[in-house]
Write an enzyme that holds these catalytic residues in place. Structure first.
Site, short mmCIF file in Angstrom:
data_model
loop_
_atom_site.label_atom_id
_atom_site.label_comp_id
_atom_site.label_asym_id
_atom_site.label_seq_id
_atom_site.Cartn_x
_atom_site.Cartn_y
_atom_site.Cartn_z
N TYR A 1 0.80 -1.09 0.00
CA TYR A 1 -0.19 -0.10 0.24
C TYR A 1 0.66 1.21 -0.10
CZ TYR A 1 -4.53 -1.23 1.31
OH TYR A 1 -6.50 -1.63 0.46
N ARG B 1 2.47 10.94 -8.83
CA ARG B 1 2.21 11.15 -10.46
C ARG B 1 1.21 12.32 -9.92
NH1 ARG B 1 -2.63 9.54 -14.03
NH2 ARG B 1 -2.94 11.61 -14.91
N ASP C 1 0.84 15.77 -11.96
CA ASP C 1 0.47 17.26 -12.61
C ASP C 1 -0.22 18.62 -11.40
OD1 ASP C 1 -1.56 14.89 -13.78
OD2 ASP C 1 -2.90 14.02 -12.09
N MET D 1 0.09 22.23 -13.37
CA MET D 1 -0.64 22.97 -13.16
C MET D 1 -0.12 24.65 -13.23
SD MET D 1 -4.01 21.67 -11.34
CE MET D 1 -3.43 20.25 -10.27
N PHE E 1 -6.06 18.58 -13.45
CA PHE E 1 -6.76 18.70 -12.44
C PHE E 1 -7.64 17.95 -11.78
CE2 PHE E 1 -9.78 22.40 -14.64
CZ PHE E 1 -11.18 21.92 -13.18
N ASN F 1 -2.80 -0.87 8.45
CA ASN F 1 -2.29 -2.63 8.07
C ASN F 1 -0.77 -2.71 8.90
OD1 ASN F 1 -3.23 -4.02 6.53
ND2 ASN F 1 -3.94 -2.39 5.09
N ASP G 1 -2.65 -11.65 12.95
CA ASP G 1 -2.55 -10.52 11.42
C ASP G 1 -4.64 -10.03 11.90
OD1 ASP G 1 -2.93 -10.43 9.25
OD2 ASP G 1 -2.18 -11.52 8.73
N ASN H 1 -7.84 -8.45 3.18
CA ASN H 1 -7.21 -7.68 3.30
C ASN H 1 -6.65 -7.57 2.20
OD1 ASN H 1 -5.92 -5.76 4.47
ND2 ASN H 1 -4.43 -6.78 5.54
N SER I 1 -7.97 -6.56 -1.24
CA SER I 1 -9.25 -4.92 -0.19
C SER I 1 -7.63 -4.10 -1.12
CB SER I 1 -8.72 -4.33 0.86
OG SER I 1 -10.40 -5.09 1.58
N THR J 1 -7.69 -1.82 -4.70
CA THR J 1 -7.64 -0.76 -4.73
C THR J 1 -6.07 -0.33 -6.17
OG1 THR J 1 -7.86 -0.65 -1.98
CG2 THR J 1 -6.73 1.58 -3.45
N THR K 1 -11.90 -0.14 -0.24
CA THR K 1 -11.27 0.92 0.67
C THR K 1 -12.99 0.22 2.08
OG1 THR K 1 -11.03 2.54 -0.36
CG2 THR K 1 -11.29 2.30 1.81
N THR L 1 -11.78 -2.90 3.51
CA THR L 1 -11.21 -2.58 4.72
C THR L 1 -11.43 -2.28 5.51
OG1 THR L 1 -9.76 -2.01 2.76
CG2 THR L 1 -8.66 -1.16 5.29
N THR M 1 -11.03 -6.32 13.58
CA THR M 1 -10.22 -6.61 14.04
C THR M 1 -9.70 -6.20 15.97
OG1 THR M 1 -8.75 -6.41 11.28
CG2 THR M 1 -6.95 -6.40 13.46
N HIS N 1 -17.90 14.24 2.35
CA HIS N 1 -16.70 14.73 3.48
C HIS N 1 -16.21 14.20 5.30
CE1 HIS N 1 -16.05 18.48 5.86
NE2 HIS N 1 -16.46 17.69 7.10
N GLU O 1 -15.13 11.26 4.24
CA GLU O 1 -13.98 11.47 3.36
C GLU O 1 -13.09 12.02 4.04
OE1 GLU O 1 -12.73 8.80 1.69
OE2 GLU O 1 -10.88 9.72 0.82
N TYR P 1 -12.77 13.18 6.96
CA TYR P 1 -12.32 12.87 8.25
C TYR P 1 -11.67 11.40 7.61
CZ TYR P 1 -14.37 17.21 9.66
OH TYR P 1 -14.21 18.11 10.32
N SER Q 1 -0.51 12.06 17.44
CA SER Q 1 -0.55 11.38 18.49
C SER Q 1 0.97 10.71 19.37
CB SER Q 1 -2.01 11.17 19.13
OG SER Q 1 -2.67 11.93 18.60
N SER R 1 -10.15 12.79 26.71
CA SER R 1 -10.68 13.81 25.77
C SER R 1 -10.71 14.04 24.30
CB SER R 1 -10.33 15.29 25.98
OG SER R 1 -8.97 14.93 26.19
N THR S 1 -11.63 19.51 17.13
CA THR S 1 -10.47 19.80 16.62
C THR S 1 -9.97 20.52 18.06
OG1 THR S 1 -11.81 19.64 14.59
CG2 THR S 1 -9.27 19.54 14.09
N LYS T 1 -8.35 18.18 20.90
CA LYS T 1 -6.63 18.10 20.19
C LYS T 1 -5.86 18.61 20.09
CE LYS T 1 -8.08 14.06 17.21
NZ LYS T 1 -8.48 12.89 17.95
N HIS U 1 -7.18 26.76 1.57
CA HIS U 1 -7.89 26.26 2.77
C HIS U 1 -7.39 24.61 2.99
CE1 HIS U 1 -10.77 24.98 5.45
NE2 HIS U 1 -11.27 24.22 4.59
N PHE U 2 -8.64 23.95 1.84
CA PHE U 2 -8.39 22.60 1.60
C PHE U 2 -6.86 21.79 1.68
CE2 PHE U 2 -9.87 22.40 -2.73
CZ PHE U 2 -8.88 21.72 -3.43
N HIS U 3 -6.50 22.68 0.89
CA HIS U 3 -4.70 22.53 0.81
C HIS U 3 -3.56 22.58 1.96
CE1 HIS U 3 -5.32 22.34 -3.59
NE2 HIS U 3 -4.20 21.28 -2.80
#
Lengths: 88, 658
Positions: B60, B70, B74, B78, B99, B120, B131, B138, B141, B145, B197, B200, B207, B280, B282, B284, B295, B311, B355, B358, B415-417
């Protein structure tokens, strides 16, 4: 014993739904709401009486699973309808 | 069947012709090399048919790094195109394709495989299992993918790339407006990878729930196990939505139905709704395991127990719950009305609370700790401020009314980057540096690692910080060019240079992997970081059966207390018993190949051929259900020999650091 009780209760609920649908002159909407409610009650009943939701070592996990599944289904279906009808 | 051979290979573009030749030569080169080295049998026996979670994890990770390359190319294309006003490198169509594939590959074939790969390798070790619950599933899976990723990747040389954005919004993505087969690749390839997925997710829930070692209650699990467990639950909840949405898309495109079309009673925004109902959660799915990695890394290198463990658990459960309730913030501009938009604004802002909890927990873990500035720790340290920028701008975007201004601008892209790169990519890098010795028995070079770190972090900020300002000035995303009068030129150029620096940083990682594989010291401790959790309680790399004797957990950070109290680390001869392990199987890879072939036929709308190939999938399921092989037993002598090789004379966990 619980099985017999559950069986009788299921029969009562089913016939109640049948009665409401065939023998009353309520409006279509009211009938749908009543028999829908009866169906949900019966589904919950069967989970407890026949499908051993509360038995075994995993009862807690099973209950959480069912509740979470219901949550996801409600969010997906009801949420989509609400959003796609533009909150009407 | 109406095969349009003239449309089979993409012709006419020198960039693509070059890639076609390069791909062909690379493939011939790999086949020739493997044949020359006589490694086919070894590959098949040790890797293609393996059901060992560690090897599947490594495959994986390998796939994730390749796809990072790859998707990165791309991204660079851009950036090169928009570096100057009226760029001429790519035309509009090619830019659309680039894109689109960048987005799909980076999320589904880079972030997910890297995270699932580390999951994994590490989760069974962390919970003291031999295992995962379903080893052969597994393997299936992984191969599904991989099959989906390869199918998606060949699109740009055979048939044409999808070009409707990684979100593939209808009606643009429908047959009416995108008649080619490019978007069929999107519908089918992601479907195949998504099935993998989903399996998995199921595998890891079982497991973690069923295979924890004696004494490890839920509240004594390491944080990475917790976050991966919750991630698996979100996968099982949300991936079926994607499966259904993609199936409807496939019907629309290939069989002429009208689920999302403009005419015929279709509802185009329903695609957007379903896509983000999956999309959305996804976010998380990719960010929670990453939080778990931070952590572990922060706690290990601050030499302290994780602050606020409880917490932390409650906030990840809270995030998982809220993640299902925020999807509409991706399309506030649909104009669903004040009630809908307000509710989803509020739920979105609420996610900032767990968040934030955390973030404070990580800061308090570091407080008064003896922090070691290893490369892994550097990634975790850089993550905190960068991620806060991403999070704060996220709260800005969460305001429904203000979102009309930010929507589809480069502000959103920045923002999302800023969320996904520190939140996922930094975490994966931290995890790779941290767990590399566990996977390969040698460390990654720290000096090269620090070069990698500095180039990557500086390049990242230089690339995406200007985009906030460009977006506020009105630069839109997915636009292949802009005129000089807009004044975007200078910041766009800074951003493009930043992307180059970022790429150099990634180059250092690749060189580091190569250098360390060749020259790094093999004589290291099995616990080189003086770590806290169970995966370090066995050899590095772990033997295929993981633990000769299953450890017993008495507290959180079990391994730390085992070391402190010198309890349970020794292995007496009479404690060694036969170990039951699953057998290898060739069925997963064969099924994935059949899936790939059936998918390929379906993409090209050769329906009968696809149907015939799909029978192969069912045949595979039948073969599997008559498979009565339930594994083999590892003899005591073999375990003794393996354990002796790494435990040395004192029969304890090797403790020196070279």
């Amino acid at each position: 014993m619980t099985q017999v009780f559950g069986f009788v209760l299921s029969l009562v609920l089913t016939f109640a739904a049948l009665f409401v649908a065939l023998k009353t002159s309520l409006s279509f909407n009211a009938i749908i709401w009543i028999i829908g409610t009866l169906a949900v009650i019966q589904a919950a009943l069967q989970l407890f009486m026949f499908m051993h939701l509360k038995d075994g070592e995993d009862s807690k996990a099973q209950t959480i699973n069912i509740l979470y599944g219901i949550f996801i289904a409600v969010v997906t279906v009801a949420g989509s309808i609400w959003v796609m009808s533009f909150g009407m | 069947m109406g095969i349009k051979w003239d449309k089979f290979f993409i012709t006419g573009d020198p960039l693509i012709l070059g890639s076609q030749i390069a791909i062909l030569l690379t493939m011939i080169g790999i086949v020739a090399l493997v044949t020359y080295l006589k490694k086919w049998k070894w590959l098949w026996r040790e890797w293609f048919t393996t059901v060992d979670h560690k090897r599947i994890g490594i495959m994986y990770i390998l796939m994730g790094v390749l796809m990072f390359f790859r998707g990165g190319v791309d991204g660079l294309l851009m950036k090169a195109q928009t570096a100057t006003a009226d760029g001429k490198l790519l035309d509009a169509q090619h830019y659309n394709e680039v894109f689109t594939t960048h987005g799909v590959i980076m999320i589904l074939f880079m972030a997910m495989p890297l995270l699932i790969g580390i999951m994994n390798v590490i989760i069974p070790l962390q919970i003291g299992a031999r295992d995962v619950a379903f080893p052969q599933l597994n393997a299936l899976s992984f191969w599904l993918t991989f099959s989906g990723a390869m199918l998606f990747n060949i699109s740009f040389v055979i048939g044409g790339s999808p070009d409707a954005g990684w979100t593939a919004y209808f009606p643009l993505a429908g047959k009416e407006f995108t008649p080619g087969i490019g978007n069929n690749f999107y519908a089918v390839a992601i479907q195949i990878a998504g099935i993998g997925t989903l399996m998995t997710g199921i595998n890891f829930i079982v497991t973690v729930l069923k295979m924890r070692v004696k004494g490890m209650t839920l509240m004594k699990m390491p944080m990475f196990t917790w976050t991966s467990f919750i991630t698996s639950i979100i996968i099982v909840a949300s991936f079926p939505i994607l499966t259904v949405a993609l199936a409807l898309m496939t019907f629309d495109r290939i069989f002429g139905t009208h689920f999302f079309t403009l005419g015929g009673g279709g509802l185009d925004m329903m695609w957007v709704n379903l896509f983000w109902l999956w999309g959305h959660p996804e976010v998380y799915i990719v960010v929670l395991p990453a939080f778990g990695m931070f952590s572990e890394v922060i706690s290990t290198f601050s030499r302290k127990m994780l602050f606020g463990y409880k917490s932390m658990v409650f906030s990840i459960v809270g995030i998982a719950f809220l993640s299902m309730l925020v999807w509409v913030h991706h399309f506030f501009t649909m104009g669903a009305g004040p009630a809908v938009n307000s509710i989803f604004s509020i739920t979105t802002m609420m996610i900032a609370i767990p968040t934030g909890v955390k973030i404070f927990n990580w800061l308090f873990t570091m407080r008064k700790g003896r922090i070691q500035f290893t490369t892994a720790m550097l990634w975790a340290l850089a993550f905190v401020p960068c991620f806060i920028i991403g999070g704060t701008t996220g709260v800005m975007l969460a305001m429904g009314a203000a979102d009309y201004q930010y929507h589809n601008s480069l502000f959103l892209v920045a923002h999302f980057h800023y969320v996904l790169i520190p939140g996922v990519v930094f975490a994966v890098f931290a995890g790779l540096y941290y767990w590399w010795p566990k996977m390969f028995g040698h460390m990654l070079n720290e000096k090269l690692g620090k070069l990698h770190f500095w180039f990557f972090v500086i390049g990242f900020n230089m690339t995406f910080l200007p985009m906030f300002f460009l977006g506020l000035d009105g630069a839109v995303r997915r636009s292949y060019t802009y005129s000089a009068e807009t004044g975007f030129g200078p910041l766009m150029l800074v951003s493009a240079i930043g992307a180059g620096i970022l790429a150099i940083g990634f180059g250092f990682l690749c060189y580091n992997i190569y250098w360390s594989a060749r020259y790094a010291d093999r004589n290291i401790s099995s616990d080189p970081w003086d770590a806290r959790t169970l995966e370090w309680a066995t050899a590095s790399p772990a033997p295929f059966y993981n633990f000769a004797k299953l450890p017993e957990v008495k507290s959180l950070d079990a391994f730390w207390y085992m070391k402190k109290n010198n309890d349970g680390l020794e292995l007496r001869e009479n404690e060694i018993k036969e170990i039951h392990m699953p057998s290898n199987s060739g069925l997963p890879i064969i099924m994935a190949i059949v899936f790939g072939i059936a998918g390929f036929f379906l993409i090209f709308e050769w329906k009968i051929a696809a149907l015939v190939a799909a029978l192969g999938i069912i045949a595979g399921l039948i073969v599997r259900s008559f498979d009565y092989n339930d594994g083999f037993h590892v003899p005591v002598d073999e375990i003794k020999a393996t354990e002796k090789a790494w435990r040395k004379v004192d029969k304890e966990v090797k403790d020196h650091v070279s």
